[in-house]
Design an enzyme around this catalytic site. Sequence first.
Site, PDB file in Angstrom:
ATOM      1  N   GLU A 176     -11.395 -27.765   4.120  1.00 48.68           N
ATOM      2  CA  GLU A 176     -12.156 -27.494   2.895  1.00 48.68           C
ATOM      3  C   GLU A 176     -11.248 -26.851   1.854  1.00 48.68           C
ATOM      4  OE1 GLU A 176     -13.302 -26.669   6.002  1.00 48.68           O
ATOM      5  OE2 GLU A 176     -14.723 -28.328   6.112  1.00 48.68           O
ATOM      6  N   SER A 190      -0.393 -16.346  16.594  1.00 49.70           N
ATOM      7  CA  SER A 190      -0.047 -17.311  17.623  1.00 49.70           C
ATOM      8  C   SER A 190       1.191 -16.868  18.405  1.00 49.70           C
ATOM      9  CB  SER A 190       0.201 -18.670  16.961  1.00 49.70           C
ATOM     10  OG  SER A 190       0.394 -19.640  17.941  1.00 49.70           O
ATOM     11  N   GLY A 204       2.012 -12.072  11.422  1.00 47.45           N
ATOM     12  CA  GLY A 204       0.877 -11.141  11.326  1.00 47.45           C
ATOM     13  C   GLY A 204       0.290 -11.146   9.930  1.00 47.45           C
ATOM     14  N   GLU A 251       9.241 -24.328   3.083  1.00 43.42           N
ATOM     15  CA  GLU A 251       8.798 -25.405   3.975  1.00 43.42           C
ATOM     16  C   GLU A 251       8.908 -26.708   3.181  1.00 43.42           C
ATOM     17  OE1 GLU A 251       7.819 -26.487   6.883  1.00 43.42           O
ATOM     18  OE2 GLU A 251       7.034 -28.335   6.018  1.00 43.42           O
ATOM     19  N   SER A 300      -3.055 -13.167   9.069  1.00 44.10           N
ATOM     20  CA  SER A 300      -4.522 -13.279   9.063  1.00 44.10           C
ATOM     21  C   SER A 300      -5.195 -12.033   9.596  1.00 44.10           C
ATOM     22  CB  SER A 300      -4.957 -14.461   9.919  1.00 44.10           C
ATOM     23  OG  SER A 300      -4.521 -15.656   9.354  1.00 44.10           O
TER      24      SER A 300
END
Lengths: 402, 402, 376, 376
Positions: A382, A163, A129, A246, A131
């Site tokens: 970007e 997600s 949780g 990660e 974004s």
Amino acid sequence: MTTGRDGATLAEFRATVRDWCRREVPTDWRGAQTGVGDDEYVAFQQEWFQRLRGAGYAVPHWPAAWGGGLSSAEQVILYQELAAADAPRLVLAFVSIHHAAATLLAAGTDEQRRRHLPAILDGEIWVQGFSEPEAGSDLASLRTTARRDGDAFVVNGQKLWASGAVHADWCLLLARTDPAAPKRRGISYFLMDMRSPGVEVRPIRNAVGESHFCEIFLNDVRVPRSALVGAENAGWQVAQATLATERGMTMVELAERLGNAGFRRLVEVCRTPSASGRRPIDDARVRDRLAGFDTEITGLRALCAGLVARHDTGTVGPADASVVKLYYSELLQRLTDFGVEIAGLAAHTELTKPISSGWEAGAWVLDFIGSWEWTIPGGTSEIQRTIIAERGLGLPREPVKA
Amino acid sequence: MTTGRDGATLAEFRATVRDWCRREVPTDWRGAQTGVGDDEYVAFQQEWFQRLRGAGYAVPHWPAAWGGGLSSAEQVILYQELAAADAPRLVLAFVSIHHAAATLLAAGTDEQRRRHLPAILDGEIWVQGFSEPEAGSDLASLRTTARRDGDAFVVNGQKLWASGAVHADWCLLLARTDPAAPKRRGISYFLMDMRSPGVEVRPIRNAVGESHFCEIFLNDVRVPRSALVGAENAGWQVAQATLATERGMTMVELAERLGNAGFRRLVEVCRTPSASGRRPIDDARVRDRLAGFDTEITGLRALCAGLVARHDTGTVGPADASVVKLYYSELLQRLTDFGVEIAGLAAHTELTKPISSGWEAGAWVLDFIGSWEWTIPGGTSEIQRTIIAERGLGLPREPVKA
Amino acid sequence: MIDFTEGADLAELHDELRAVARDLLGTAAGGAPAVKEATPVDWEQLAAVGWLGLEVPEELGGAGASLAEAAVVLTELGRAAARSSYLGTAVLGVGALLALEPSAGRDELLRAAATGAPRFAVGLATGDDEDIPFHLRADGRGGFTLRGEARFVPDLAEAERLLLLARDPDGQPVVVLTEPGRPGLDVVDVPVLDATRSLGDVSAAGAGAVVSADQVARFRGDPWAAARGLRDRGVLATACDSLGAAEAMLDATVAYARVREQFGRPIGSFQAVQHACADLFVAVSVGRELVAAAARACAAGDQDAGRAVAMAKSYVGGAAVEIAGKAMQLHGGIGYTWEAGIHVYLKRCVLGRALFGTPAAHRARLAERFAGPRRG
Amino acid sequence: MIDFTEGADLAELHDELRAVARDLLGTAAGGAPAVKEATPVDWEQLAAVGWLGLEVPEELGGAGASLAEAAVVLTELGRAAARSSYLGTAVLGVGALLALEPSAGRDELLRAAATGAPRFAVGLATGDDEDIPFHLRADGRGGFTLRGEARFVPDLAEAERLLLLARDPDGQPVVVLTEPGRPGLDVVDVPVLDATRSLGDVSAAGAGAVVSADQVARFRGDPWAAARGLRDRGVLATACDSLGAAEAMLDATVAYARVREQFGRPIGSFQAVQHACADLFVAVSVGRELVAAAARACAAGDQDAGRAVAMAKSYVGGAAVEIAGKAMQLHGGIGYTWEAGIHVYLKRCVLGRALFGTPAAHRARLAERFAGPRRG
């Protein structure tokens, strides 16, 4: 457990994994998992997770004490073999075994770890949780608030792109605890029970018609103080520390899947004769593109291996992960686009793709459209380019607005 | 004069020009003008200019009273036929007949026009003194000063990228007359005699080894007040007005040259068998690229025609010229790059290209490297994209530095 | 209804037609696409405004205009990502009828087409393969047996009348007039990801379908040129459609970039967005010129029309996918949602790239003229 | 001299070799290229630091290292846009000698090569065509007649000894040891736009050149594999060179973008420049991995080495031209001047793209394994 940890060589480990895959990877899961409902998808994922767990392959990157303990080299081999065997992806447990576990291991209390890590192995599902609707890639401007109220926080706000939230038991939540502090300060990190009153999940249909992205509405949700991870107002740092764990292994997995099933299917479609009997691959232009993709995938795999190796030696550069993510996602997009072109009109009649697959399903139009799931979320292409330029190359930052 | 002005149809005009080209375009000028010295180049250009002048084709865009007077449609035909006949380009007189004439016609005094326009027809050569070392594409920050001293101005400073300055009789000069005024104010526009004491020209060798770009050093150069064009401190506006008279015809000429000699040579090299007897064009990938270029050139020509037509009807958009320049220059670069690839190692042994040619000489490596002469000067491709975005599409401007 | 009689300024007429179309299709304001599902355009209305009979001669109730005007409508339908049978009936159907030897039957069908009833579908090759899909064998009783298959035929499911391109027993192209449901004829709707389109397969397999002599119509003039011209119509129509969709995507992206803020400023003020939009604008500008040239060439019946449509289709077909893809990218997370509707355009552009020939297939055709005789 | 004996960590050794090379070639600081003309690198110094004998066995006065180390030197030479005979002598010459049947003569040549005197050139195919350029006919007197031509041979003009790849009368690849100036042998310097390279043509036309039996040397093992391996060396060497040049161009552009100001800020703070540099960095990163893999494969004599070098060459060959071109673009007007030296790199990269096979030729070779048997 049959892993290579106990003095076995890497070659032996590879043989063991390959053998296991031959026995355990469900046959024709792609066919069987195409067009299935949500319940069947969850059941399939949970079962596959437990099967991997039984072999010691579910959470190879965790510390041995918690059920993991494979070396980086072994993890790479594991993902290579799983991809070579075209095994299903661990989609449902992804946030649980990666982000949630990393958070708990890096910044959680012993209590929190004991509560959740074994539960995750038993199938507890997590959602991220982070974004928010107005924030997009600009995390620092998040608006969800958590107001102290006795021994708890009261959370209000809205999360986006969460997600798998419909299936989640728990949520990694970032919320603003000090509205007066500058943007990146004053944010705290919580473990939130998704069954708490005031939590509402609404699935968002994505461009290919799936609904794994969700909105989470938070309406006076009470989160106990004990659910705080790290210090109050230090949530940004916790999130960064989580990211730092990660070590490139996800990219290894994706690269291997692209290099195995993805490229194999591309070659297949290029070899499929049209009604007139002509095979696309008989065209020099098609062969040229195929060889180019083969080369680029080889480069991608080497980039991933380098990323893992530099993590191991502590020499990873500040933009190395961005380089790999950018390259992978745009390569995936170009490759699936080419697949669409070659597969022709017939490709448009494939209306669904197997769940538990990545975007290398060979349902080319869906794979192509799905490739934007890599160029947009997790920092758009970007933003990756800006990170590479500023952090990787040391170019001066864009001036901030007057 | 044999032009189509006097009631002749456009088809008749085309036939007349074609016939003239057949008689008057020097044969094998490319061969003869390869590797020649400066004097021979100037003599060749001056002679070709006078030959065109004799037919009324040298300054077709000027008003009839001064020796021009062709309609837009006739000018387009003229450039099409000159390109089809692979005539030499007017390189030496370019600034004279375009920028200098446009300035004089738009903002010069009668006296100035009478002094210079006939002289230009007789071969007077001009150079543009706008760019400066630190300014680059950022014209507004120019530093050359012109200080009032009685009936004259005393100019000090340095100009860069002054194309053809070594041959120039006169210079279109921008200099700062009011150092206190904001960037774009306080600039004045002068006609400067290049033989004035204190003017020193130093050629700069470019990437292909030619020296038509120059530096101009200005050391206490006296320029009479009568040489001022427009009002004092209004030089920026004069320069803008000059630019506004460009009606797309230069792009028509370039597009026609690319579409004629350029593409013809590309097809030729693709048809040339290698030592092993195989022709590049027998490869489907090469045919695919050729057809793509043919299509793009067709699109470019149509864009140019549209630009001219919109100039005629006064409906030209604020970024239309940028669209055409950007597209042409990048297409030229891609096309010459492909020529290099196809021509192979032998292309590298062509050490010189014909003077008086554009970058469609068929000396592929030189043409390719020369293509940066289009993507950099006159506003880089990056600046053209910004112009298109902000003026053409109305996107918000980048915030100015705090 | 707009007056297309001679002497009128075509550019102005096209502007007028375009304005009417945007009004009718609800895309007048430009801006973001609102399409989420495949909402069909009201068919009766299309007939009422005269679009179906644009090319039908005035004496048969049409507007007496040309394919150049139909191209304007096709572009606007693409811009709106509209679902309609316009392509099957008004472009391919009317186009096929106009190419036939005049007859009372043909004129009757043209008159009917302009009214929108019945709707037509034309069975012709719509992929990279340009072969004529059906063939006729004389049955020895004055009639014929039809065999063959046309796949991905536009607007087949909605069609009440079929015009099938076939080779007659002499190998010459002809048109077979028939209806769905005739014995031996199989009509199957083929659902595709692009829900704004209707495609289907029509086949006559096995024993084939019985066709009477009066169902077989001959082309005026060179039948091969007519068959190619019909295919060129499909090619041009798809290019127009992709151009319109690309225009919509560019407009939507620019509109979004003007207002959407990130990092404290409109995203349209970032050079990455500005320059990407500039490139899209250039591509749309080039595509527009190529499509306009192709439409003019087809309308005028130029010998070189095949080349012009191949150029337009190959350029715009590829560019439209890039533009819709870039639109999705620049819309960020929102762009990837179903709600935003960008996916509708992306799917339409991707399908449009393949329909009536991929860019590579058209470029291969264009390259034939350079290759010259083989040597060595 | 660096110690390449077994057990040493190769990555560290390569770093050390690289550092020494940058010091020697004056590119240690990275940054903008200062090259304006083709200044030759001091040949004696290359011998003195042991680079010429990198691959020569220790017992013959070399370093006993492998092609992987030579690849580091080659990359640094590319980075410096250096003009030297390193490729001809130390990579192709030594490579050819190492592939021959051992003999006293061969060992003597290897020992000589490590000292830099004489210099070598190897006559082999350097374009897209991979054929063996010379052939031998028995002259009936125990000797041979040599005929054929090798074009664009690296470092030919400076070479005192020639190793010509030829087919013997049985069609098997062999190496002919000879010198320039021998009767029947024509050696021509071929000036190219890239002034940092030396290329030439060597031919034996007409009656051919007389070759004695002891001038003909046989390969160890499979002669076809050896000949392919020699060509692969050239392919790898050129890929290394282009990679080094690309790295230099990226570094120079980043350094320039940090300091050059326009519109009141460093140009490196504009997204257009940032994102372009990011793309170059990605391309260099990918290229570096592919070149490293190819160098490892060649050094180890992997069966798959041909595939690895084709991948490295096709990727880096194309990318280097794009990177040098973008460097010229981002340097603005300055970049287009002769003085800036960008053109030196651009020309070197453009030539490097073609030398030892264009990207397209290598991709065509790579694609052979997918194509499978032709059907239909």
